[in-house]
Every structure is written in structure tokens, then in C-alpha cells.
Design an enzyme around this catalytic site. Structure first.
Site, mmCIF file in Angstrom:
data_model
loop_
_atom_site.group_PDB
_atom_site.id
_atom_site.type_symbol
_atom_site.label_atom_id
_atom_site.label_comp_id
_atom_site.label_asym_id
_atom_site.label_seq_id
_atom_site.Cartn_x
_atom_site.Cartn_y
_atom_site.Cartn_z
ATOM 1 N N HIS A 48 17.615 37.587 -10.554
ATOM 2 C CA HIS A 48 16.879 36.776 -11.819
ATOM 3 C C HIS A 48 15.681 37.869 -12.134
ATOM 4 O O HIS A 48 14.922 38.211 -11.315
ATOM 5 C CB HIS A 48 16.280 35.502 -11.620
ATOM 6 C CG HIS A 48 15.646 34.996 -12.714
ATOM 7 N ND1 HIS A 48 14.341 34.489 -12.323
ATOM 8 C CD2 HIS A 48 15.785 34.637 -14.080
ATOM 9 C CE1 HIS A 48 14.096 34.087 -13.492
ATOM 10 N NE2 HIS A 48 14.797 34.091 -14.443
ATOM 11 N N HIS A 102 8.314 40.780 -19.425
ATOM 12 C CA HIS A 102 8.764 39.436 -18.825
ATOM 13 C C HIS A 102 7.728 38.613 -19.903
ATOM 14 O O HIS A 102 6.552 38.687 -19.892
ATOM 15 C CB HIS A 102 8.025 39.480 -17.436
ATOM 16 C CG HIS A 102 8.256 38.134 -16.844
ATOM 17 N ND1 HIS A 102 8.179 36.978 -17.393
ATOM 18 C CD2 HIS A 102 8.831 38.179 -15.563
ATOM 19 C CE1 HIS A 102 8.668 36.030 -16.414
ATOM 20 N NE2 HIS A 102 8.952 36.530 -15.459
#
Ligand SMILES: *[C@@H]1O[C@H](CO)[C@@H](O)[C@H](O)[C@H]1NC(C)=O
Ligand SMILES: *[C@@H]1O[C@H](CO)[C@@H](O)[C@H](O)[C@H]1NC(C)=O
Ligand SMILES: *[C@@H]1O[C@H](CO)[C@@H](O)[C@H](O)[C@H]1NC(C)=O
Ligand SMILES: *[C@@H]1O[C@H](CO)[C@@H](O)[C@H](O)[C@H]1NC(C)=O
Ligand SMILES: *[C@@H]1O[C@H](CO)[C@@H](O)[C@H](O)[C@H]1NC(C)=O
Ligand SMILES: *[C@@H]1O[C@H](CO)[C@@H](O)[C@H](O)[C@H]1NC(C)=O
Length: 374
Positions: A48, A102
Site C-alpha cells: 500500500h 501522499h
């Protein structure tokens, strides 16, 4: 070579096997058992947020999801890499670039998408008997053309598999076998969340994720709350039977977040050893979750997505699902949870100082939240 010669003899074969680790001819994705299986019938270990690192290149950013980079992940058996793509405006050229960030490029910027794809391309060049899956979260709605330009620039497009239909998922067991993907050298499976197939005639190898897959919930903050119940897409939400009938493949999210103040979640690194544990019966453990979902669906998940993939090691649960007992050509990496070391001078490259940026972004979000209450 001189320094190698000074090492104790017992260490030499280990170093050699790490340097040359590669799935041999006759095996597929580290095992001869997997060659005749269809792509959807294999369980693939997913990292992930693969490029978002918690290591010395990001000053051990608390936003990081992995301890080792994508190349090391692939070496150690990961075969699905996920990432988020964001638009980034380069202040020196005034150009828009596509970066792996992110949540926000101020928080953690892992650099251009094309550079990351080029790293994966290099790995695929050196590992001709492996099928790799990339899943991109299309955070700022890149078009098929824009994505295609990045894939072309990186060189990785040479390996892209194009499905026979971009709008209809093959039935269970209906995808090509790993060996046929490998012999056709169409070893890169690419999914995008989301990319409307009706607006993508230019690059049909870019598959819309939710046309082909369903997922259970993510953003889980309680280890007792992992489930196998479909959450996305809306068409199958809450109904395992609808998910099976739709022929989509199951992507099992299995990562735990810690809820921080102001609604921000960060990867729960404190509980990672139990979260990624292969030991059956571990509450909230990966091995048990895979087994539970295999029971619900009558087959193992096609993908299992984890944070800090080296810990567990997560690959053990996946090997069990695939019936692989003696994996071939895989590097063994440390299963340790990396702790921040005294590293005051680091953080200048790539991700920069993740921790202080994290605090900064939290501060911004608080300011925005307070402003919206006013
Ligand atoms: C990070 O750590 C690795 C391994 O300990 C070391 O080889 C590397 O030089 C370090 N990099 C930085 C940017 O500090
Ligand atoms: C990934 O990490 C390994 C080990 O730290 C390092 O040798 C390698 O250069 C890195 N690769 C990339 C593409 O960043
Ligand atoms: C901005 O663009 C220049 C020229 O292409 C490049 O060298 C630089 O790395 C870019 N900056 C960032 C932060 O990506
Ligand atoms: C794939 O799985 C399906 C459903 O479980 C099964 O019917 C089929 O025989 C399997 N096929 C291969 C080639 O593994
Ligand atoms: C866990 O699931 C229970 C039951 O569905 C729910 O009430 C609870 O809010 C969940 N906990 C968290 C932290 O999400
Ligand atoms: C994480 O581990 C701690 C200590 O072992 C425990 O108290 C806590 O409940 C765990 N958190 C979750 C979300 O399971």
C-alpha cells in the site's frame, strides 16, 4: 571484491543469492506452481502506498507506509504496487508535473510518476518471469493521455497488458494465466482509480480499477474491525454475492491506521507486527483475514494490500493462500520494524522532512477547519 573476501565464508552465499535473486525460467512470480494459474486465481501481495517511505530519505516520516522502496519490495515478493498521483507545479519551470504524493505534495512528495515507473521498468527488465500490477489513485483526475505520456516516458509501456474489453470484467478464472502473460511479455497489469473507460480510447491498457475490482473498507482504526464485506464500488457495497456475480476481482485492504487529532490518520506502526502476522488466530492478523475472506468467497482474495510489507513477513500469508512452500528467486529482507535513529542531518532528498511537513499540513487543516466554522 577485496572487502568481500574479508567476510566470513558463511556470509558469501547469502550475499550472492540476494544480488542475483530472480524468478528462474520455468517458474512464475517465484513459483512453478503459479504458471498455469490464471492472473485472478493467484493471490498477489500488495504494498500500500509503495513509494511513500518511512526511512532516512524522508526523515522517518510518520506519513510513510513502507520501510523499503518499491525495488526492494519487488525483490522480496510484492507484486502489486499502489500509489497516489497528484499534480505538482514546479515553481522554477512553471510547468505542471505529475508526482507521487501522499495526500498532499507538501506532506510527502516521492517525485515524478515517470521516474517511479522507470524504476519498476528496470526491475521488470531484470526479472522476465514475473507479472507485476500497478494501481494508481488518480487524485487529480489525470486524463488517459496524460497518464499514457508518463508510461511512455518511463519505458514501462512495453510490458503493458491490454484487456480484451475495457468495460466488462472477465468471469472468475477467465484472465490469462501467468505463463501466457509472461510468454507474451505483457507482464504489467495497470489499474487506475478512477479512469472512465468511455473517455479512454488512447490507452486501453489503463484499466479502470472499479470495473475490474472491488474492495473491502479501508481507513480501519480498530484491529477488530477488518471485514471481507465489499465497500467499493457502490454497485456491490455490502453484498458479497453481488461482488461475486459482478466477476470483479477482490482487493483485500489490510492496513491499520492510528487516528490522530483533527481527523488525520497515519499508518499504525505500533501494532504492525500483529497486523501483518501470518499466525492464524491472531486478532486483526493478515493470515486470519485472508482465511476469513477465502471462507466468505470460496476463493482467496486476488490481492492483499498491506503497509510495511516486510513485517510479518506479509508474504508468508500470501504463500499459504497460493500453496507455495518453496519460493524461488526471492530476496529475504529484514522483518524488523525500523526505528528512527539519530539522523538530524537527513531529510534533504526526495521526501524531505516529513515530520515537520506533517505538522505543517495538520496546522493548515486546522486553520481551514477553524475558518470554516467561523
Ligand atoms: C540511509 O540508510 C542506508 C542504510 O542504513 C544508508 O546506506 C544510506 O546512506 C542512508 N541514506 C541517507 C540519505 O542517509
Ligand atoms: C532502493 O533501496 C535499496 C536499498 O536501500 C537501494 O540500494 C536502491 O538504490 C534503492 N532503489 C531505488 C530505485 O531507489
Ligand atoms: C523542476 O523542473 C526542473 C527542470 O525540469 C527539474 O530539474 C526540477 O527537479 C524540478 N523540481 C522539482 C521539485 O521537481
Ligand atoms: C480459477 O478459479 C476458479 C474459481 O475458483 C476455478 O473454477 C478455476 O478452475 C481456476 N482456474 C485456474 C486455471 O486456476
Ligand atoms: C468498529 O466497528 C464497530 C461495529 O461496527 C463500530 O461501532 C465502531 O465504531 C468501529 N470502531 C472504529 C474505531 O471504527
Ligand atoms: C495497538 O496495540 C496496543 C498495545 O498493544 C493496544 O492497546 C491497542 O489497542 C492496539 N490498537 C489497535 C487499533 O488495535
Amino acid at each position: 571484491m577485496l572487502s568481500l573476501l574479508r567476510l566470513p565464508a558463511a556470509i558469501l552465499p547469502l550475499l550472492w543469492s540476494i544480488a542475483t535473486a530472480q524468478t528462474p525460467i520455468g517458474a512464475c512470480n517465484n513459483s512453478p506452481n503459479l504458471c498455469a494459474k490464471t492472473y485472478d486465481n493467484v493471490t498477489h501481495l500488495g504494498a500500500h502506498d509503495s513509494p511513500f517511505l518511512r526511512d532516512n530519505t524522508t526523515s522517518y516520516s510518520t506519513a510513510g507506509n513502507q520501510f523499503y522502496n518499491s525495488t526492494v519490495q519487488l525483490d522480496s515478493g510484492v507484486r502489486l504496487l499502489t500509489a497516489q498521483v497528484h499534480s505538482f507545479s514546479n515553481t522554477s519551470t512553471n510547468a505542471t508535473e505529475w508526482h507521487l504524493c501522499h495526500t498532499d505534495c507538501l506532506l510527502l512528495d516521492a517525485g515524478p510518476l515517470s521516474a517511479w515507473l522507470a524504476d519498476i521498468n528496470s526491475w521488470m527488465n531484470a526479472n522476465p518471469n514475473d507479472v507485476v500490477t500497478v494501481l494508481l489513485v488518480n487524485s487529480n483526475d489525470m486524463t488517459a493521455q496524460q497518464l499514457d505520456a508518463e508510461f511512455t516516458a518511463s519505458g514501462i509501456k512495453q510490458y503493458a497488458y491490454t484487456p480484451s474489453s475495457t468495460t466488462v470484467a472477465p468471469s472468475a478464472g477467465g484472465w490469462p494465466t501467468l505463463s501466457s502473460l509472461i510468454s507474451a511479455n505483457q507482464r504489467l497489469m495497470t489499474f487506475v482509480a478512477s479512469l472512465d473507460p468511455s473517455s479512454n480510447s488512447v490507452a486501453p491498457y489503463l484499466m479502470d480499477e472499479f470495473t475490474f475490482m472491488y474492495e473491502n473498507p479501508f481507513e480501519i482504526t480498530d484491529a477488530n474491525n477488518f471485514t471481507c464485506t465489499p465497500d467499493r464500488p457502490a454497485a456491490v457495497q455490502g453484498s458479497p454475492q453481488a461482488a461475486v456475480n459482478s466477476n470483479r476481482m477482490f482487493l483485500m485492504n489490510h492496513f491499520l491506521d492510528s487516528a490522530q487529532a483533527f481527523g488525520i490518520d497515519t499508518p499504525d506502526v505500533d501494532n504492525i507486527s500483529s497486523t501483518n502476522s501470518p499466525t492464524l488466530g491472531t486478532p486483526g492478523g493478515l493470515g486470519q483475514h485472508v482465511a476469513d475472506c477465502a471462507y466468505v468467497y470460496g476463493r482467496s482474495p486476488t490481492f492483499a494490500l498491506v503497509d510495511f510489507a516486510n513485517v510479518g513477513p506479509a508474504i508468508q500469508s500470501i504463500d499459504r493462500a497460493n500453496g507455495v512452500q518453496q519460493p524461488l528467486g526471492r530476496s529475504v529482507i529484514s522483518t524488523a520494524v525500523l526505528k528512527e535513529t539519530v539522523d538530524s542531518g537527513a531529510g534533504k532528498s526526495r521526501g524531505g522532512d516529513g515530520s515537520s511537513k506533517f505538522a505543517f499540513v495538520v496546522g493548515m487543516l486546522v486553520a481551514v477547519t477553524l475558518a470554516s466554522w467561523a
